[in-house]
Every structure is written in C-alpha cells, then in structure tokens.
Design a protein around this motif. Structure first.
Motif, mmCIF file in Angstrom:
data_model
loop_
_atom_site.group_PDB
_atom_site.id
_atom_site.type_symbol
_atom_site.label_atom_id
_atom_site.label_comp_id
_atom_site.label_asym_id
_atom_site.label_seq_id
_atom_site.Cartn_x
_atom_site.Cartn_y
_atom_site.Cartn_z
ATOM 1 N N UNK A 397 -13.578 -5.504 30.846
ATOM 2 C CA UNK A 397 -12.723 -5.673 32.021
ATOM 3 C C UNK A 397 -11.478 -6.466 31.663
ATOM 4 N N UNK A 401 -7.753 -4.877 31.956
ATOM 5 C CA UNK A 401 -6.791 -5.469 32.884
ATOM 6 C C UNK A 401 -5.562 -5.967 32.131
ATOM 7 N N UNK A 402 -5.776 -6.548 30.966
ATOM 8 C CA UNK A 402 -4.649 -7.126 30.237
ATOM 9 C C UNK A 402 -3.921 -6.112 29.360
ATOM 10 N N UNK A 405 -5.931 -2.866 23.632
ATOM 11 C CA UNK A 405 -6.730 -1.724 23.182
ATOM 12 C C UNK A 405 -7.826 -2.111 22.187
ATOM 13 N N UNK A 544 -15.588 2.142 19.993
ATOM 14 C CA UNK A 544 -14.193 2.016 20.421
ATOM 15 C C UNK A 544 -13.294 2.580 19.316
ATOM 16 N N UNK A 545 -12.191 3.197 19.710
ATOM 17 C CA UNK A 545 -11.380 3.917 18.720
ATOM 18 C C UNK A 545 -10.762 3.019 17.659
ATOM 19 N N UNK A 546 -10.573 1.737 17.989
ATOM 20 C CA UNK A 546 -9.863 0.912 16.992
ATOM 21 C C UNK A 546 -10.662 0.763 15.701
#
Lengths: 570, 570
Positions: A397, A401-402, A405, A544-546
């Motif tokens: 979250x 929100x910020x 990525x 996660x893609x990173x």
C-alpha cells in the motif's frame, strides 16, 4: 486436546464442541487451514463478519518436547487476501493444550464498538467487557492483565490492531510473561481487532496433556533432544549467537536486503551482527545469551537486548535486524532494538513495517538511516496520523500510494532478510507459498547460503522449484506439529533426530506415522491452503517485476526462474 | 484508417504498420481489448515496461455521424489490475481517423526521467523532448501546446499522471480546444506517465475518412439522426438539461449516492440539480445549454458551467455532481464545479477522487461538506503530499489505509452515481463488468429508474444478471463503434435508429452486419476482456460486503443478487 472453543462475537456466545475425528491428527497451521476451508467463505472480506480467527496449538503442544509449543493463528489476511497463518513462541500453546483446547474459533463481529477480553480457564470461559483497554499499547496491556489475572498467559493486540491495520500482529507472552512473541505476519491482529477482541487470557493449569504411550514418548524425546544438542546450529550457533548469527554469512553471500533491495551487501553490517550484540550483552551486564521463548526449549535462539543501562529492551532477531538495519541503512543496534520495542508496543509486524519504511525512504518521505524519524512514525501508527496509517498498511500500500515501483513483496507481503535474486530457491518460496512472501515457509537459504544439510548454488535456478516445494512441505509439517522450524536444522540432516519426532507424535496419538508418511501433514495442509486461495481468487504466482529487471549487486543477478515453472503451482 | 502507429518509449522508435485483416472490423474499446490480449502479458505490472497504452478511435470515427468520435484508451489498469478502457469525447478520435490511424500503441518505458510529446501529423510522426512541461497542470499544458502547435488536437496528463497515481486520467481537447474531455477511469493517465509521455499532439487535417458507399451512408445517417432528434432523451432532455437531468429522478428513486453510500436520498439535491444550473446559466450570462463536446454532435449533453462573473469554469456532468455533491454532502454547485475544474487541472478522475474523499470524510480526515478543504487536498495531489498521494491512489487504497470498511468500489474502482442496492441490475453491471465498477458498461438504471425503453423494478433481483449482460453487450458494441453511449437511449427503443447505425457501418466498411449480428462486436470484445482478466488472475466477481449487509434508506434494501449467479460470469 479434546474440545474446540467457538466464540461468537456478535451473540457473545461461547460454546464447547468435541473435536471431530477428521481433525484429531491435525494441529496448528494444518488445523487452521482445514477449519478455514471447512467454515469460511474464501471470498469474504478479511475484516468483515464472514472471516474467522482460528487459534490452534500444534499436535505436540504442551508436551515436554523441546520447542514444541508454537501457537498458530489463522484467518484470511487483510494484508495479502490469501489464507494466512502466523505463529508465535511463548507458552500460550502449551497452556491451551493443557486446558484441553484443540482450537479456538472466533467468529462474526460485534454490532457495538466495545472491546472484549476472552478468558479461557479450566472452570470458566467468558467474554469480559474491557473498554478501559481501548488504545492501550501492548506492554501496558500486558502489565494490566498480569495484575488483574494471575497465573495466566496473555495474547493481545495494540493500537494498530484496534485500528484494523494490515500490519497488526498478535502479541503473546514469553517464558518471562512479557508480551513480545508475535504472531506478526499478515495482519491477523487486525482480524482480531475487527472482532472487538483486545486480549485472550489463558489460565495456566497444572494439568498435563494426555500421552498414550509415555515410555515411547520418552524414548522419542531422547533421540530428538540428542539431535538438537549435537547439531551445530541448534546446539551451538543459535543458543550462543541467536539468529543474528546469520548477519555475516548472508551479507558475505551478497544476499542481504540493503537500501530497499537495491544492493545485496553492506559494508556496515558489522555494526549490527551477532558479535556486536554479544559484546553489548557482556559489556552492559547481563552477559547471558541463549534465552528460551518457551519453557523447556533447548535451542534458546532468543535474547534480551540490553539498553544503555543494562535494562531489557526486547528480544531482537535476524529478520527484524536485516530489514530495519541494512534495508533502511540504520547501522546501530541500539536504534534497531528501540524501534523493535516500539513496534511491539503499538502491535505491528517489524518486517512489514520495515518493508513499508524502505519504500517510504525511497520516496523521500524520510531520510535513509533516520532512526529518530522512524521512531516518530511508529508513534504515529498508534496515534493514527495519515502517514502512520499509510506505513501501518504495509509495504505494498505504501509503495502504490507513493508511486514507488521497487516494492519487496509477493502477494502483498514483505519478504524476509534474504534477497531472492541471490538465493533463487528462497525466491521460489517467496513467490509460490500460499502465504505471500514468507521466509519460514520453505527456508531454502539454509541450503543455498548456509550449506546446512545440502549445498546448492544460490545463483542457479535449475531444480529450485522442486527444492522449494520440498522445503515448504517439510517446514509445513513442523508447523502442523507446532514444533519450531528452528528444530528442522537438526532433523533435516539427522535421521535419528527426525525418528525421535515421529516416535513422540505416535506416542501421543497412538498413530502410525513413519519418517516418510508424517510429511503428508504438510502436503495436505498446503493443498488446503492452495484450495482456499483458489476460492479466494488468488491464482497466480508472480514475483515483483523489479527482481526480474534489476540486477542485484554484487553478483549482478536477476531472479530468472521461468514463469512457466511457477504456473504448475496453484 | 489503414495504419497502426507503434511507439517504443525505450528505443524512441516510431513505426507505421499496416492494419492486420483481423483488426479491420474492430475499433476503439474492441480493438484495444484485442491488441492487449494479443500483445500484452496479462500478468504484467501496470506501470512497468510490459504494459502498453493503446489508443484507438472507433469504427465510425471521423465520419459525419453524430456522436461517433469517442476516443478509446486501453491498457492494464493500475487502479483495478484488470483490463481497462476509458473513452473520451472531443475531436481527437476524428483527427486520428483522418490521419488514417487505426490505433496508436505506446510500449516499453524510457530508461531516463525525460518527458516527451508524441506528435502525430500527416507528414511527420515524432517524439519531442518536453522536460519543460514537467509538473505542469492540464489547462496550462493545453495552452502551451496550442501556442506551440497550431491546428491540433491535444491529449495530455497532469501532475497526477506524472506521479503515477491510480486516479490519473488523460485529458483531451473538446470542440473548443479546451483539454477537459477526460479518459478518466482506471488510472490510464498513470500508464501514460509511466511511459514518460506528457502529451500527444494530433494534427487536424482536411482529409476525410474513406466511406465505401457514400449514398448508403447518408441514408443510414438520416435514419440515425432522425432517431436521435425525435427521442425525448437525446433530442430534448440531454440538450436542454445536460446529464444533470438525472439528479432529481435518481434522488426521488432513493438511488442517490449520499454521504459515502449511507443513504439513498438527500433533501438538498435541489441545490445541485439541472434546474439550478440552468438558472445560473441564465442569470450569469451565457444563457446557452446544449454544448457538443465534439463537432457535429446532436445530443449536446455537455455544458459550460458559469462562474460568478459569467466566466467558463468547466463542463460538469451527473456522475461528478452526484459523487462530489450528495456523496460528500456538498450542496453547492459552484463549489462542485470549482472542484471539478481543479481535478481536471491536476489530471484526475473526479469520480474516483470523490469516492476516496467520501471514505476520507468517513474516517474523519476532513469534515463532511467541507469543499474548501477538498480544494486544498486536490492541490496536495499536485504537490504530492502524503495525503494528496493517498487520495490520488483512489477510494480502495484510501479506505484500506484509513481502516474504513464502507468503500464503494468493485475490483478497486468507485462506482457511478447510483447506489446498487436501489438499482440492483445496475449493481450487477458494477460487479460483473470486466472493467471494475463502471456505470456506462451496462446502464441498467435506464430501465430500472428512468424507465427508458424498458420498465424494470429496481428493487428486485430476478433476471437482472441477464438484463445486465445484455446491456453490457449493447453498450460494448457502441464502444467498439466509437459512438457515445448516450446515443443508445435512442437506438434501444427505436429499431429504425439502430438500422441507421448498422447501415452507416456497412456503408463505411462494405460489411454485412445486421441489427442482430452487429452485437457480436460487443460479445467478442467482452470475451476478450474476460480472457485478459483471467490471465491476470482476476477471476471473481463480488460486491463489497457492506451493500450486502447494510440496508440503504429509504427503501432499506440490501443488494441480494445471489453470488452463485455471479459465478457463471468469469
């Protein structure tokens, strides 16, 4: 353990039910999964009336076997949307087992804003109105309840749980009656809060759990105990150095979680390693390592971190140190311990909060390494400012929100203190466990980095899916037994130690498990968990893609397990 | 429309490709769905390199048919995680069609933080470095680009899109070259921002789109136009009163969205209804209703809300008024228009922002009805404070972070200005459309409350799933054609008007659609969208629990469509 306690928070009715035969050989995480599958609509909202909070000791709880009384909390998670299990040390599982309680099922939600205590004793089980505890922090709540109820174990939530925050955990008293053993992960403290339950108070009785064959049990126990004692990790490394023993090897492997997962090693790790803590413990007075979180634990991986004047701050462990330390560039163990204690006090998961703070630092909301600001923000979690609530909602979250990525989560949960790119099998566990990223769900790091029992190259992907699944099954089985996963360091490489465990289980239940068939417990449990997730609409395992795109220094590796290999695990 | 423009934001390469035969009879939302299914991994992160932003005019774009040039934006949504389509009025679709552009595919993301303009002209198509536009708001961006490029249509994002906020929309110039026709929903402005694209500038050419049979087209157009003119809604209600004509009947039906969905009617709606606006327009000077958002539109449901000195504030429409007005207890149309303009300026979806603000008011972050504070918060979206970013993340994130359980979303998207409990078929649309709650995806309110073309009891559930699916199919077909859903008020009850549409389509393409087979367009499109969602792991259709549990006054009804009826739609 011959009864199930069912507590309806709407009607305030408490009922005692016999244990169905189908549940007899299920315990802890395994029993929770089965009850959730049997009783809870998987499509429910985690904080709504249809979710339930299930609390179950393991199959071995209350026996004299070392490390056997983990207490397992279960429900649908407000953090991940998946099925969720979080277990804690301390003695509460043993106390429940001695009361004959196989499971406590908390259901529905009150139609008032009242807060309650659930008292579970041999002669009375009742809900007690407790609005005077509203907003109270965890340590104070523990003190108040210890004064009010003598000779009890306590489980409670802090302000975060009352505010329904997805990082809220459930505090459990340890062997010294301090409420700091957390069932931390996945926001089950918010589920407890949604049900208007501030605390559970469990009478300590002198009753013993029933063992069908005492002699066989003692024989099994001896084998198991010997195995724990002679194993280097459980017999020496952990009692002497605590889990902080991991800091140096994980950092050396380039597998550390540094600066919101942008590096795999940090040259300041020597400020936060086990040697630093041991030196402080020696300097500041207590001089003692090797604390058991529950009575009779041989492994004693816990500790009492000493403040500047020798006072007990709290126990600290590796995951918290890795994620609050290197991950936030906080190179000071005193600061980390103080943050840990404050997280305990407001009642949040240190790991998820650290994940959220790492993302917030990356967004520039606070500076890297600013432990003073971190302490202020954790107070804001209690007071409920917008920033406090944001961090209290967890890393995903916060990152969304910020606009960040690089968020170190799978299925919404922050992972442990091992970067998946430099321990790819551990990454498979993060990505594929039904629990959302959870280091303990299948601790492949032990083979990839620590080389305990197995020696695997951490940077290759071949076969890692199968390895992870096997480890998930192994750890899951111990989760059903209620035996601490730390014990698996000893059972994994030592057939005799495992034989001891199997023999104890059979002695208690009159069952006929073998060292092979006992792992059906984990198998069946994980199948139930995956089925629950399927019904909840959680059907995809993706990192996660990173971590797929950003090479991690110093090895400059990405996490490259083929997605198609993940797709067979749903 | 004979080419597809592919723009790679990493390599900065622009290529022109012929239109595959399989795409020839697809347009707008239908073409976007197909390209997304063909080209985009549905498991991608919406703001990552694997997502694409697809921009397609409809099949009828650029023709002289009324209301036929909606421009459709598509991609995987950062708000909902589903496939997403958002379409906007204005002339941009017509300009693209006249350039022969069937679709623009924006792919990958730059490896710098540079911002770009994509210029699409007859003789040049290029990416232009535009860092001077960083942080610029929408109206100023529009002014700058109008000065710099003459004779163009403009699509752009504001600060919200640049900050990757999930409420960010894409502004499109209207018939008077003001950038206030928003492809608002689902955060596609953030997808555009993630690709480093601040604006798209489209040359207005004098070229016409090719029509295979001009005579047949004019015959069809006549039938269609006559139908629009003689229909009460499209011929009178909308041009005379705008969509605000809905305020009174929706409120009278107890179907209004009041105080974060806690009531279905509000006794102050007469301060925000169509009569109020018409009076103001008469008092303050312009005296003119019935503005077309695009050239040649007969329906002219838009308006120019006049400020206190008669200046043009912006257009306002029903959904925005319902969700910013009754939903937030703001009983002042001037304030609503000012908020709407500021939302346009920072580049966010008024509906999603209103949903988030309703939840924030319920949490006590600001007071009910405090329009001054709302204006400040929308400025904070642009400046990027924590609260601004939270509201800018939409209603679901806001509600989860603030610990609110009454969040008016399905699949993460705020619904329109009709409470699903008092128009249960409309609720089925919210819950089952692949887009996340979207009133336009199947506007059953027209039958349940407005009694247009069909008269259904809004409070019963029988057959409503089938009705909603039929409406979704109908609206979806018009979305493929690029014809505004407002036109369906006329085509639905009038076979001749629909015949006119079919005849026009066949005249342009040499196709042989009938008034039955043309709806295969919607059918196929929705099947593609559902397939994309399945691959993305979005496999469950569920309402938020509060509408199932909390009766809505004044009818005191819950939304009680059986879940099993929803399960056949995946």
């Amino acid at each position: 353990m011959n009864c199930i306690i069912r507590v309806n928070m709407l009607t305030q009715k408490i009922t005692e039910e016999p244990v169905p035969e189908a549940y007899r050989l299920l315990g802890a995480r395994g029993l929770n999964a089965r009850i959730l599958l049997d009783e809870v609509d998987a499509d429910c909202e985690p904080l709504g009336s249809r979710n339930k909070l299930i609390i179950s000791p393991g199959l071995m709880a209350g026996t004299s076997a070392s490390s056997s009384s983990r207490l397992s909390y279960g429900g649908k998670s407000p953090l991940t949307g998946t099925i969720k299990e979080a277990n804690a040390g301390g003695n509460n599982a043993a106390y429940l087992a001695r009361l004959g309680i196989k499971s406590v099922i908390i259901e529905d939600i009150p139609n008032t804003k009242d807060l309650f205590i659930l008292y579970l004793g041999a002669n009375r089980k009742e809900l007690i109105l407790a609005n005077e505890l509203k907003g109270k922090r965890v340590y104070e709540t523990g003190e108040i309840l210890k004064q009010r109820f003598e000779n009890v174990g306590i489980a409670c939530i802090g302000p975060a749980g009352e505010q329904l925050m997805a990082t809220a955990g459930i505090a459990n008293t340890n062997s010294e009656d301090e409420p700091e053993r957390f069932a931390a992960r996945g926001g089950l403290g918010a589920v407890m809060g949604s049900k208007g339950l501030k605390a559970i108070v469990i009478e300590k009785t002198k009753d013993k759990v029933r063992i069908q064959d005492e002699k066989a049990f003692m024989e099994g126990r001896k084998k198991y105990t010997n195995g724990l004692l002679k194993n280097e990790t459980t017999g020496q490394g952990l009692p002497q150095w605590s889990t902080l023993v991991l800091v140096d090897p994980i950092n050396a492997a380039g597998d550390m979680t540094v600066k919101n997962m942008s590096q795999g090693e940090w040259d300041e790790c020597d400020h936060v390693n086990a040697q630093t803590m041991v030196d402080l413990i020696n300097e500041r007075g207590s001089g003692k390592m090797g604390h058991p979180c529950q009575r009779g634990c041989i492994i004693r991986c816990s500790n009492k971190y000493p403040g500047k004047n020798g006072e007990n701050v709290c126990k600290i462990d590796y995951e918290t140190v890795a994620l609050l330390g290197p991950n936030l560039l906080i190179n000071n163990l005193d600061a980390i311990a103080e943050i840990n204690r404050k997280c305990n006090d407001v009642g949040v998961d240190t790991m998820e909060i650290a994940g959220a703070l790492g993302v917030a630092m990356e967004a520039g909301v606070l500076n890297w390494g600013d432990s003073d600001r971190v302490l202020e923000i954790i107070d804001e979690i209690a007071t409920g400012t917008v920033l406090g609530k944001l961090i209290g909602a967890g890393a995903l979250s916060t990152g969304r929100v910020l606009g960040i990525k690089r968020i170190p989560v799978v299925k919404g949960q922050t992972w442990g203190g091992y970067d998946p790119r430099a321990s790819k099998g551990q990454g498979v566990t993060y990505v594929t466990t039904p629990q959302g990223a959870d280091h303990n769900a299948g601790y492949v790091v032990s083979a990839e980095v620590l080389k305990l029992g197995l020696d695997l190259d951490p940077l290759t992907t071949d076969g890692k899916v199968d390895v992870s699944l096997a480890y998930q099954n192994y750890a899951g089985t111990f989760d059903c037994l209620g035996i601490c996963v730390m014990a698996t360091y000893a059972t994994f490489p030592d057939p005799s130690c495992l034989e001891g465990v199997v023999k104890m289980v059979n002695a208690v239940y009159g069952s006929d498990f073998t060292a092979e068939t006992i792992f059906q417990l984990g198998d069946n449990m994980i199948a139930s968990e995956r089925e629950f997730n399927r019904r909840a609409g959680i059907v995809i395992n993706r990192p996660p893609e990173f971590i797929v795109n950003e090479p991690l220094p110093p090895h400059n590796v990405v996490w490259d397990v083929p997605f198609k290999d993940l797709d067979r695990i749903v």
